[in-house]
Write a protein that holds these residues in place. Structure first.
Motif, PDB file in Angstrom:
ATOM      1  N   TYR A  25      -2.237   9.615  15.260  1.00 32.67           N
ATOM      2  CA  TYR A  25      -2.487   8.545  15.008  1.00 32.67           C
ATOM      3  C   TYR A  25      -1.925   7.381  15.388  1.00 32.67           C
ATOM      4  CZ  TYR A  25      -6.291   5.210  13.048  1.00 32.67           C
ATOM      5  OH  TYR A  25      -6.864   4.443  12.696  1.00 32.67           O
ATOM      6  N   GLU A  26      -0.965   6.975  15.490  1.00 33.89           N
ATOM      7  CA  GLU A  26      -0.542   5.781  15.837  1.00 33.89           C
ATOM      8  C   GLU A  26       0.305   6.091  17.188  1.00 33.89           C
ATOM      9  OE1 GLU A  26       3.633   5.837  13.309  1.00 33.89           O
ATOM     10  OE2 GLU A  26       3.373   4.457  12.242  1.00 33.89           O
ATOM     11  N   SER A  27       0.177   7.425  17.569  1.00 34.18           N
ATOM     12  CA  SER A  27       0.742   7.462  18.790  1.00 34.18           C
ATOM     13  C   SER A  27      -0.567   7.256  20.077  1.00 34.18           C
ATOM     14  CB  SER A  27       0.747   8.361  19.199  1.00 34.18           C
ATOM     15  OG  SER A  27       1.162   9.365  20.541  1.00 34.18           O
ATOM     16  N   ALA A  57      -4.508  -2.200  11.261  1.00 35.24           N
ATOM     17  CA  ALA A  57      -4.269  -2.256   9.912  1.00 35.24           C
ATOM     18  C   ALA A  57      -4.606  -1.129   8.893  1.00 35.24           C
ATOM     19  CB  ALA A  57      -6.055  -3.430   9.564  1.00 35.24           C
ATOM     20  N   TRP A  58      -5.627  -0.217   9.070  1.00 31.10           N
ATOM     21  CA  TRP A  58      -5.410   1.168   8.661  1.00 31.10           C
ATOM     22  C   TRP A  58      -3.913   1.617   8.157  1.00 31.10           C
ATOM     23  CZ3 TRP A  58      -4.805   5.868   8.303  1.00 31.10           C
ATOM     24  CH2 TRP A  58      -5.483   6.827   6.988  1.00 31.10           C
ATOM     25  N   LEU A  59      -3.422   1.874   8.834  1.00 34.12           N
ATOM     26  CA  LEU A  59      -2.191   2.499   9.570  1.00 34.12           C
ATOM     27  C   LEU A  59      -1.090   2.247   7.876  1.00 34.12           C
ATOM     28  CD1 LEU A  59      -1.375   3.127  12.573  1.00 34.12           C
ATOM     29  CD2 LEU A  59      -0.783   4.860  10.975  1.00 34.12           C
ATOM     30  N   ALA A  61      -1.960  -0.344   5.851  1.00 37.80           N
ATOM     31  CA  ALA A  61      -2.253   0.476   4.167  1.00 37.80           C
ATOM     32  C   ALA A  61      -2.623   1.074   3.321  1.00 37.80           C
ATOM     33  CB  ALA A  61      -4.086   0.051   4.925  1.00 37.80           C
ATOM     34  N   HIS A  62      -2.255   2.513   4.258  1.00 38.61           N
ATOM     35  CA  HIS A  62      -2.413   3.995   3.499  1.00 38.61           C
ATOM     36  C   HIS A  62      -1.193   4.202   4.532  1.00 38.61           C
ATOM     37  CE1 HIS A  62      -7.030   2.514   3.672  1.00 38.61           C
ATOM     38  NE2 HIS A  62      -7.012   2.981   3.247  1.00 38.61           N
ATOM     39  N   PRO A  63      -0.568   3.863   3.900  1.00 33.56           N
ATOM     40  CA  PRO A  63       1.492   4.635   4.488  1.00 33.56           C
ATOM     41  C   PRO A  63       1.048   6.498   4.165  1.00 33.56           C
ATOM     42  CG  PRO A  63       1.546   2.489   2.871  1.00 33.56           C
ATOM     43  CD  PRO A  63       0.201   3.175   2.708  1.00 33.56           C
ATOM     44  N   ASP A  64       0.882   6.609   2.476  1.00 39.98           N
ATOM     45  CA  ASP A  64       0.316   7.671   2.004  1.00 39.98           C
ATOM     46  C   ASP A  64      -0.470   8.834   2.238  1.00 39.98           C
ATOM     47  OD1 ASP A  64       3.554   7.081   1.154  1.00 39.98           O
ATOM     48  OD2 ASP A  64       2.521   5.853  -0.736  1.00 39.98           O
ATOM     49  N   ALA A  65      -1.345   8.566   3.230  1.00 34.72           N
ATOM     50  CA  ALA A  65      -2.192   9.447   3.722  1.00 34.72           C
ATOM     51  C   ALA A  65      -2.326  10.358   3.610  1.00 34.72           C
ATOM     52  CB  ALA A  65      -3.494   8.608   4.249  1.00 34.72           C
ATOM     53  N   SER A  66      -3.290  11.399   3.459  1.00 36.33           N
ATOM     54  CA  SER A  66      -3.153  12.541   3.287  1.00 36.33           C
ATOM     55  C   SER A  66      -3.182  13.150   4.834  1.00 36.33           C
ATOM     56  CB  SER A  66      -3.897  14.003   2.625  1.00 36.33           C
ATOM     57  OG  SER A  66      -5.168  13.336   2.882  1.00 36.33           O
ATOM     58  N   LYS A  67      -2.739  14.832   5.253  1.00 39.25           N
ATOM     59  CA  LYS A  67      -2.636  14.720   6.601  1.00 39.25           C
ATOM     60  C   LYS A  67      -4.138  14.703   7.252  1.00 39.25           C
ATOM     61  CE  LYS A  67      -2.799  18.998   9.145  1.00 39.25           C
ATOM     62  NZ  LYS A  67      -2.560  20.652   8.942  1.00 39.25           N
ATOM     63  N   GLU A  68      -5.249  14.986   6.016  1.00 41.20           N
ATOM     64  CA  GLU A  68      -6.877  15.479   6.174  1.00 41.20           C
ATOM     65  C   GLU A  68      -7.281  13.269   6.661  1.00 41.20           C
ATOM     66  OE1 GLU A  68      -5.139  16.572   3.919  1.00 41.20           O
ATOM     67  OE2 GLU A  68      -5.633  19.000   4.818  1.00 41.20           O
ATOM     68  N   GLU A  69      -6.923  12.754   5.581  1.00 40.59           N
ATOM     69  CA  GLU A  69      -7.104  11.383   6.211  1.00 40.59           C
ATOM     70  C   GLU A  69      -7.558  10.930   7.666  1.00 40.59           C
ATOM     71  OE1 GLU A  69      -7.371   8.966   1.861  1.00 40.59           O
ATOM     72  OE2 GLU A  69      -5.513  10.007   2.699  1.00 40.59           O
ATOM     73  N   TYR A  70      -5.450  11.467   7.782  1.00 39.73           N
ATOM     74  CA  TYR A  70      -4.815  10.931   9.076  1.00 39.73           C
ATOM     75  C   TYR A  70      -5.692  11.787  10.449  1.00 39.73           C
ATOM     76  CZ  TYR A  70      -0.942   8.719   7.268  1.00 39.73           C
ATOM     77  OH  TYR A  70       0.300   8.021   6.949  1.00 39.73           O
ATOM     78  N   GLU A  71      -6.015  12.900   9.860  1.00 43.92           N
ATOM     79  CA  GLU A  71      -6.927  13.600  11.442  1.00 43.92           C
ATOM     80  C   GLU A  71      -8.104  13.221  11.230  1.00 43.92           C
ATOM     81  OE1 GLU A  71      -6.165  17.646   9.833  1.00 43.92           O
ATOM     82  OE2 GLU A  71      -3.950  17.884  11.019  1.00 43.92           O
ATOM     83  N   SER A  72      -8.543  12.516  10.229  1.00 44.89           N
ATOM     84  CA  SER A  72      -9.999  11.654  10.168  1.00 44.89           C
ATOM     85  C   SER A  72     -10.344  10.345  10.650  1.00 44.89           C
ATOM     86  CB  SER A  72     -10.539  11.906   8.812  1.00 44.89           C
ATOM     87  OG  SER A  72     -11.593  11.383   8.958  1.00 44.89           O
ATOM     88  N   GLN A  73      -9.094  10.070  10.251  1.00 48.07           N
ATOM     89  CA  GLN A  73      -8.425   8.782  11.186  1.00 48.07           C
ATOM     90  C   GLN A  73      -8.685   9.083  12.700  1.00 48.07           C
ATOM     91  OE1 GLN A  73     -11.105   6.360   9.071  1.00 48.07           O
ATOM     92  NE2 GLN A  73      -8.880   5.132   9.858  1.00 48.07           N
ATOM     93  N   LEU A  74      -8.344  10.071  13.413  1.00 49.49           N
ATOM     94  CA  LEU A  74      -7.684   9.838  14.326  1.00 49.49           C
ATOM     95  C   LEU A  74      -9.010  10.676  15.471  1.00 49.49           C
ATOM     96  CD1 LEU A  74      -5.997  11.097  17.432  1.00 49.49           C
ATOM     97  CD2 LEU A  74      -5.205  12.980  16.325  1.00 49.49           C
ATOM     98  N   LYS A  75     -10.180  11.067  14.418  1.00 47.22           N
ATOM     99  CA  LYS A  75     -11.018  11.778  15.630  1.00 47.22           C
ATOM    100  C   LYS A  75     -12.220  10.165  15.384  1.00 47.22           C
ATOM    101  CE  LYS A  75     -10.793  16.817  14.051  1.00 47.22           C
ATOM    102  NZ  LYS A  75     -11.502  17.735  13.571  1.00 47.22           N
TER     103      LYS A  75
END
Length: 135
Positions: A25-27, A57-59, A61-75
Motif C-alpha cells: 500500500y505504501e509503495s 494520512a490513512w497510513l 493514522a493506522h500503523p497497526d492495521a490488519s493485513k485485510e485492512e491494508y489490502e482493502s485500502q490498496l484495492k
C-alpha cells in the motif's frame, strides 16, 4: 529453541504478511506521488493530490492495521488511481508516425540495395532532386 520457532511460526507468518501488505500500500501511494505528483494534468491534479494525501494520512493514522485492512485500502486506492495514471500515460504518449511510401529520399529502396532515381548524383546535378523543389 526449535520448539519455540515452531510455536511462533504462525505468528511470524502473520506479522510478515501484514508488513508485506503495508509495504504494498505504501509503495502504491508513494509510487503514484513520484510518477504523477507534479506532472499530473491540471484537471486531474486536485484528484491526484487528494488521493495521495488521503493515502498518507490513512497510513499514519493506522500503523497497526490488519493485513485485510491494508489490502482493502490498496484495492480502493488502485480503483481510483489506475484510471488517472493510465489517462496521463496516454496523454504523454507520442503518436506513431507512418513510414514514408517508397522510403526516404537518398536511401536505398527496400529490398533492392539501389538508391531511388531521384537521389542519384545525376538527378542532383540536373536540379531535379526532390529537396531542390522546397526552395
Amino acid at each position: 529453541m526449535v520448539r519455540d520457532a515452531e510455536r511462533f511460526a504462525d505468528e511470524d507468518k502473520a506479522v510478515r504478511e501484514r508488513a508485506e501488505a503495508r509495504n504494498a500500500y505504501e509503495s502504491a501511494v508513494y509510487g503514484l506521488r513520484s510518477s504523477l505528483g507534479d506532472k499530473a494534468p491540471a484537471e486531474d491534479k486536485a484528484t491526484v493530490d487528494k488521493l495521495i494525501a488521503d493515502g498518507i494520512a490513512w497510513l499514519e493514522a493506522h500503523p497497526d492495521a490488519s493485513k485485510e485492512e491494508y489490502e482493502s485500502q490498496l484495492k480502493q486506492f488502485q480503483a481510483v488511481s489506475t484510471p488517472t495514471h493510465h489517462q496521463d500515460v496516454r496523454r504523454r504518449r507520442r503518436p506513431r508516425r507512418a513510414a514514408m511510401p517508397g522510403g526516404m529520399p537518398g536511401r536505398a529502396l527496400p529490398g533492392t540495395g539501389f538508391p531511388t532515381a531521384a537521389a542519384t548524383p545525376r538527378a542532383r546535378a540536373a536540379g531535379t532532386h526532390p529537396l531542390d523543389e522546397l526552395d
